[in-house]
Design an enzyme around this catalytic site. Structure first.
Site, PDB file in Angstrom:
ATOM      1  N   ARG A  16       0.848  -1.200   0.000  1.00  0.00           N
ATOM      2  CA  ARG A  16       0.000   0.000   0.000  1.00  0.00           C
ATOM      3  C   ARG A  16       0.877   1.241   0.000  1.00  0.00           C
ATOM      4  NH1 ARG A  16      -3.143  -3.884   2.399  1.00  0.00           N
ATOM      5  NH2 ARG A  16      -4.945  -4.297   1.057  1.00  0.00           N
ATOM      6  N   ASP A  43       0.355  -6.704  -3.193  1.00  0.00           N
ATOM      7  CA  ASP A  43      -1.088  -6.556  -3.002  1.00  0.00           C
ATOM      8  C   ASP A  43      -1.611  -5.874  -4.265  1.00  0.00           C
ATOM      9  OD1 ASP A  43      -3.744  -6.118  -1.736  1.00  0.00           O
ATOM     10  OD2 ASP A  43      -2.667  -6.701   0.075  1.00  0.00           O
ATOM     11  N   HIS A  52      -6.066 -10.037  -3.674  1.00  0.00           N
ATOM     12  CA  HIS A  52      -5.033  -9.063  -3.284  1.00  0.00           C
ATOM     13  C   HIS A  52      -3.811  -9.176  -4.203  1.00  0.00           C
ATOM     14  CE1 HIS A  52      -6.874  -7.467   0.377  1.00  0.00           C
ATOM     15  NE2 HIS A  52      -7.303  -8.691   0.618  1.00  0.00           N
ATOM     16  N   ASP A  97      -6.288 -14.480   1.974  1.00  0.00           N
ATOM     17  CA  ASP A  97      -7.410 -13.778   2.615  1.00  0.00           C
ATOM     18  C   ASP A  97      -8.335 -13.132   1.580  1.00  0.00           C
ATOM     19  OD1 ASP A  97      -5.164 -12.140   2.016  1.00  0.00           O
ATOM     20  OD2 ASP A  97      -6.033 -10.498   3.177  1.00  0.00           O
ATOM     21  N   GLU A  98      -9.576 -12.938   2.019  1.00  0.00           N
ATOM     22  CA  GLU A  98     -10.565 -12.122   1.316  1.00  0.00           C
ATOM     23  C   GLU A  98     -10.640 -12.412  -0.174  1.00  0.00           C
ATOM     24  OE1 GLU A  98     -10.804  -8.184   4.004  1.00  0.00           O
ATOM     25  OE2 GLU A  98      -8.953  -8.293   2.856  1.00  0.00           O
ATOM     26  N   TRP A 120      -6.751 -13.833  11.964  1.00  0.00           N
ATOM     27  CA  TRP A 120      -6.885 -12.368  12.006  1.00  0.00           C
ATOM     28  C   TRP A 120      -8.325 -11.928  12.213  1.00  0.00           C
ATOM     29  CZ3 TRP A 120      -9.197  -9.003   8.264  1.00  0.00           C
ATOM     30  CH2 TRP A 120      -9.688  -9.632   7.119  1.00  0.00           C
ATOM     31  N   TRP A 153      -0.869  -2.412   8.545  1.00  0.00           N
ATOM     32  CA  TRP A 153      -1.286  -2.169   7.153  1.00  0.00           C
ATOM     33  C   TRP A 153      -1.119  -0.685   6.876  1.00  0.00           C
ATOM     34  CZ3 TRP A 153      -1.831  -6.569   4.650  1.00  0.00           C
ATOM     35  CH2 TRP A 153      -2.186  -7.712   5.368  1.00  0.00           C
ATOM     36  N   THR A 154      -0.809  -0.357   5.614  1.00  0.00           N
ATOM     37  CA  THR A 154      -0.353   1.031   5.390  1.00  0.00           C
ATOM     38  C   THR A 154      -1.167   1.797   4.344  1.00  0.00           C
ATOM     39  OG1 THR A 154       1.276   0.233   3.791  1.00  0.00           O
ATOM     40  CG2 THR A 154       2.009   0.462   6.085  1.00  0.00           C
ATOM     41  N   GLU A 155      -2.452   1.486   4.240  1.00  0.00           N
ATOM     42  CA  GLU A 155      -3.275   2.271   3.297  1.00  0.00           C
ATOM     43  C   GLU A 155      -3.122   3.762   3.544  1.00  0.00           C
ATOM     44  OE1 GLU A 155      -4.285  -0.508   4.712  1.00  0.00           O
ATOM     45  OE2 GLU A 155      -5.644  -1.636   3.408  1.00  0.00           O
TER      46      GLU A 155
END
Ligand code: ACM
Ligand code: ZN
Length: 553
Positions: free
Chosen positions: A190, A219, A288, A345-346, A418, A493-495
């Site tokens: 990110r 990602d 991702h 994930d996701e 998580w 996380w670095t959004e």
């Protein structure tokens, strides 16, 4: 007048004496500390440090010790490997082990746990300061403890001339970590962080006794890992056209990129290893992974939903698995880590449900609806299984986020829990190893104060340091399954985190709190006492220029 002068003088001496005294009540708190504050050993400038010069690891740790004492206390110690009378000595072999070996009937060496391998003691008495350890890693831990115990002078250049010694109260410290896995993560997709910053991040992890750095390298927002066989992956995949601003719908219009060469990754692996940190690289798949799909659009199996387009790798395309194996193969070449993280994930499954190739693959594999796992979840498990086997041939174990449970866990998969702890509890029940990193306690991208306006932007939610401190990773795990819980991890996380000092602000003091979860037994923990000890560590942060959130809730 004379009397007033002597009172002032006495006050100065008292202040200096307090200011120049080591305090072993550090973070994370050692397992046992027996201190006699009425007696001190005074460490002076120019005193020598003895150690085994034949072992490069021991030499390095002796050097670290001297470097840190000079940096914080201004004392220059002399490295004197053979000086038997040196007041500071690094001695291999714990005295408890010697007693044990004498009383033991068999010659078989006792199998140590990873935590026992890290054990160390520090003894301070008239003879000086003795650090003992089973393995060189113990010297590193002991040296960090002494470093954090040092009094921190506000201004080294002026204060050091007035006091070129430090008093160490007599003590016996014995320490080892509670959990074998003590991790911290950083998302470098990110936002991209420089190699120099990652070294500083690793230094801060080492200061907290962490031994695992989980590096989220890829990602949707940028592919950061150079794959030599696929040069365009990082060349093109690193770029995004612009970045989102804090409020949804606003974009900055500035192209953004950055990637790590394999040589840079290797340099970081070496740097981390010298600080007893293993780097676990993560290539997130099959979702991702939009940054790679930009480069290989033929492998897209996207799905439109109310949030926009979810980018997913096609599981049925015959080119997908070879591509993943090329990537994971080079990842294994660069990172010696036993654990390799495959994300997982996701992953939205709408695209796979519609895709003829994915549906054909489900048929080809003979996947059946078993009432528990959907066909598409089983398809993801099939992908995971392919990669797990590939990694296993290289002697590696696969970690996945807890969604990897949804299609049925592959044989040796390690679960990173998580979405709460329930995935971890379930995985332990199935006799899988688990790393606990539930959002509610471990997501340091959340706000740490209720008042958002007093903080830089965060992803939302609220995770105060007191809540991190209260985390108990074994809660809800039956005793006979507790050994599957390897440990806990903080995730950054670095959004919304683009700069080094912002990253440290998010991390600290929440990593301080988590380090006591990772290192200390529950009965040692005391939040009020932690806060007192934290103020000393924060002076160290001030000294070494590391940012942190000053307020705590
Ligand atoms: C995650 O936070 N999506 C693992
Ligand atoms: Zn597909």
């Amino acid at each position: 007048m004379k009397r007033i002068t002597s009172i002032i003088l006495l006050a100065c001496v008292t202040i200096t004496a307090i200011a120049d005294r080591a305090d072993y009540r550090i973070i994370p708190l050692p397992k046992t500390i027996e201190t006699d504050t009425t007696k001190v050993f005074t460490l002076h400038d120019g005193m020598s440090v003895a150690y085994d010069a034949n072992d490069p690891e021991v030499v390095r740790n002796a050097q670290f010790l001297c470097q840190w004492i000079e940096e914080l206390a201004g004392l220059k110690l002399v490295l004197s490997p053979d000086d038997k009378a040196a007041p500071v000595r690094l001695v291999l072999g714990l005295s408890a082990d010697k007693k044990l070996n004498k009383s033991k009937k068999s010659d078989k060496p006792v199998k140590l746990t990873p935590q026992q391998e890290e054990a160390y003691t520090i003894t301070v008495d008239n003879g000086g300061i003795v650090l003992t350890a089973r393995k060189p890693i113990g010297f590193f831990r002991a040296a960090q403890t002494l470093r954090k115990s040092l009094p921190i002078k506000r201004n080294l250049s002026t204060d050091a001339t007035s006091a070129n010694s430090v008093d160490f109260p007599f003590t016996k410290i014995a320490d080892e970590p509670r959990f074998e896995y003590r991790g911290t993560h950083l998302d470098c997709s990110r936002h991209f962080f420089s190699v120099d910053f990652i070294k500083r991040y690793l230094d801060v992890l080492a200061l907290h006794g962490c031994n695992q750095f989980h590096w989220h390298l890829t990602d949707n927002d940028g592919w950061r890992f150079e794959v030599k066989a696929l040069p365009e992956l990082a060349e093109k995949g690193q770029w995004r056209e612009q970045s989102p601003l804090r409020r949804a719908g606003l974009w900055d219009g500035v192209p953004y990129g950055g990637r790590y060469t394999q040589e840079e990754c290797r340099e970081l692996v070496r740097y981390a290893a010298e600080r007893y940190i293993n780097i676990i690289p993560e290539i997130d798949m099959p979702a991702h992974i939009g940054s790679a799909l930009k480069v290989y659009p033929n492998l897209r199996c996207d799905v439109q939903n109310e949030r926009g387009v979810d980018q997913v790798l096609c599981a049925g395309n015959p080119e997908t698995m070879p591509l993943l194996k090329t990537i994971f193969g080079e990842l294994c070449d660069v990172f010696p880590s036993k654990f390799i993280h495959i994300g997982g994930d996701e992953c939205p499954k709408g695209g796979w449900r519609k895709c003829p190739k994915c549906q054909a693959k489900i048929k080809e594999l003979g996947l059946q609806d078993d009432g528990k796992h959907s066909l598409e979840n089983q398809l993801q498990t099939w992908m995971n299984h392919q990669i797990e086997e590939f990694l296993s041939q290289r002697g590696r174990d696969m970690i996945g986020w807890d969604e990897v449970l949804e299609g049925g866990l592959t044989e040796g998969g390690v679960v990173m829990s998580w979405r709460g702890v329930k995935g971890g509890i379930e995985a332990a029940k199935q006799h899988h190893r688990v790393i606990m990193t539930p959002t509610d306690y471990c997501y340091v991208d959340y706000y740490q104060l209720k008042d958002h306006d007093r903080q830089p932007p965060a992803i939302g939610y609220y995770l105060p340091v007191s809540k991190v401190y209260s985390f108990e990773p074994l809660e809800g795990i039956p005793e006979e399954e507790q050994h599957y819980i390897l440990g806990a991890q903080a995730n950054l996380w670095t959004e919304y985190v683009a700069y080094p000092q912002h990253a440290f602000y998010m991390l600290l003091p929440r990593l301080d709190a988590l380090s006591e979860v990772q290192w200390c037994r529950p009965d040692q923990k005391d939040y009020e006492d932690f806060k007192v000890r934290l103020s000393h560590l924060q002076r160290l942060y001030d000294r070494i220029g590391v940012n942190y959130c000053h307020d705590m809730e």
